[in-house]
Design a protein around this motif. Structure first.
Motif, short mmCIF file in Angstrom:
data_model
loop_
_atom_site.label_atom_id
_atom_site.label_comp_id
_atom_site.label_asym_id
_atom_site.label_seq_id
_atom_site.Cartn_x
_atom_site.Cartn_y
_atom_site.Cartn_z
N VAL A 91 0.86 -1.18 0.00
CA VAL A 91 0.00 0.00 0.00
C VAL A 91 0.90 1.24 0.00
O VAL A 91 1.52 1.58 1.00
CB VAL A 91 -0.96 0.00 1.20
CG1 VAL A 91 -1.92 1.18 1.12
CG2 VAL A 91 -1.73 -1.32 1.26
N THR A 92 0.96 1.90 -1.13
CA THR A 92 1.88 3.01 -1.35
C THR A 92 1.71 4.13 -0.33
O THR A 92 2.69 4.61 0.24
CB THR A 92 1.70 3.58 -2.77
OG1 THR A 92 1.75 2.51 -3.70
CG2 THR A 92 2.79 4.57 -3.11
N TRP A 93 0.47 4.55 -0.08
CA TRP A 93 0.24 5.69 0.79
C TRP A 93 0.68 5.42 2.22
O TRP A 93 1.08 6.34 2.93
CB TRP A 93 -1.21 6.18 0.71
CG TRP A 93 -2.27 5.22 1.16
CD1 TRP A 93 -2.98 4.36 0.38
CD2 TRP A 93 -2.76 5.04 2.49
NE1 TRP A 93 -3.87 3.65 1.14
CE2 TRP A 93 -3.77 4.05 2.44
CE3 TRP A 93 -2.45 5.62 3.73
CZ2 TRP A 93 -4.46 3.62 3.57
CZ3 TRP A 93 -3.15 5.19 4.85
CH2 TRP A 93 -4.14 4.20 4.77
N ILE A 94 0.64 4.17 2.66
CA ILE A 94 1.09 3.84 4.01
C ILE A 94 2.60 4.08 4.12
O ILE A 94 3.09 4.62 5.11
CB ILE A 94 0.72 2.40 4.40
CG1 ILE A 94 -0.80 2.25 4.48
CG2 ILE A 94 1.37 2.01 5.73
CD1 ILE A 94 -1.29 0.84 4.72
N GLY A 95 3.33 3.69 3.10
CA GLY A 95 4.77 3.95 3.09
C GLY A 95 5.07 5.43 3.15
O GLY A 95 5.98 5.86 3.85
N PHE A 96 4.29 6.23 2.43
CA PHE A 96 4.50 7.68 2.46
C PHE A 96 4.16 8.27 3.83
O PHE A 96 4.82 9.21 4.28
CB PHE A 96 3.72 8.37 1.35
CG PHE A 96 4.36 8.23 0.00
CD1 PHE A 96 5.65 8.67 -0.24
CD2 PHE A 96 3.66 7.64 -1.05
CE1 PHE A 96 6.24 8.54 -1.49
CE2 PHE A 96 4.24 7.50 -2.30
CZ PHE A 96 5.54 7.96 -2.53
N LEU A 97 3.16 7.72 4.50
CA LEU A 97 2.85 8.20 5.86
C LEU A 97 4.00 7.88 6.81
O LEU A 97 4.38 8.72 7.65
CB LEU A 97 1.55 7.58 6.38
CG LEU A 97 0.26 8.14 5.84
CD1 LEU A 97 -0.93 7.38 6.40
CD2 LEU A 97 0.14 9.63 6.16
N SER A 98 4.55 6.70 6.70
CA SER A 98 5.67 6.33 7.55
C SER A 98 6.91 7.17 7.23
O SER A 98 7.65 7.59 8.13
CB SER A 98 5.98 4.84 7.39
OG SER A 98 7.02 4.44 8.24
#
Length: 155
Positions: free
Chosen positions: A28-35
């Motif tokens: 999930v791309t957006w989860i990586g960006f949140l982290s």
């Protein structure tokens, strides 16, 4: 920001690589960006920042899992509301410990878990890799700044 171009180039390159990797491995791309955002918001641009990002984000995942799991045992939504209040307090109180001191990181992990409906298997890899993305962006920016300074010194 004196080195805006170097930061922009490194962020763009790493983000593009992450998007491709996430697509290939069904992350999930957006989860990586949140982290990744947790890492930068923390302000410790070293591996200690990665570790604190991991601890705080993952603690939030745990707290959300507790609310989701605990709520499932009862038919009334009131239990979920109560657990949400308790967990919110706990995420703030855990900041007493240095590895859990970045409260927004806990909330990011918690909100991510709620947004994903508690799908831990899809949350954890992206959260863990995301902090490494931030670290990679930071390191690559440093390399690009160093190369730019050397190039300017020769000119």
């Amino acid at each position: 920001m004196e080195h805006r171009w170097q930061v922009a180039i490194s962020a763009g390159l790493v983000a593009a690589v992450w998007a491709g990797i996430a697509d290939i491995f069904h992350l999930v791309t957006w989860i990586g960006f949140l982290s990744c955002s947790t890492y930068f918001a923390l302000g410790k641009l070293n591996f200690q920042g990665v570790v604190i990002s991991w601890f705080t984000n993952l603690s939030g995942v745990f707290w959300a899992w507790l609310v989701i799991s605990g709520s499932s045992f009862f038919e009334t939504p009131m239990v979920g509301y109560l657990l949400t209040g308790i967990v919110t307090s706990a995420m703030c109180l855990q900041a007493k410990y240095s590895k859990l001191a970045f409260i927004p990181g806990a909330f990011i992990g918690c909100c991510t878990t709620f947004a994903m409906g508690g799908d831990i298997a899809n949350i954890l890899p992206a959260l863990i890799i995301g902090s490494l993305l931030g670290y990679s962006m930071s390191e690559l920016s440093g390399v690009l700044v160093s190369l730019t300074l050397k190039w300017k010194a020769r000119a």
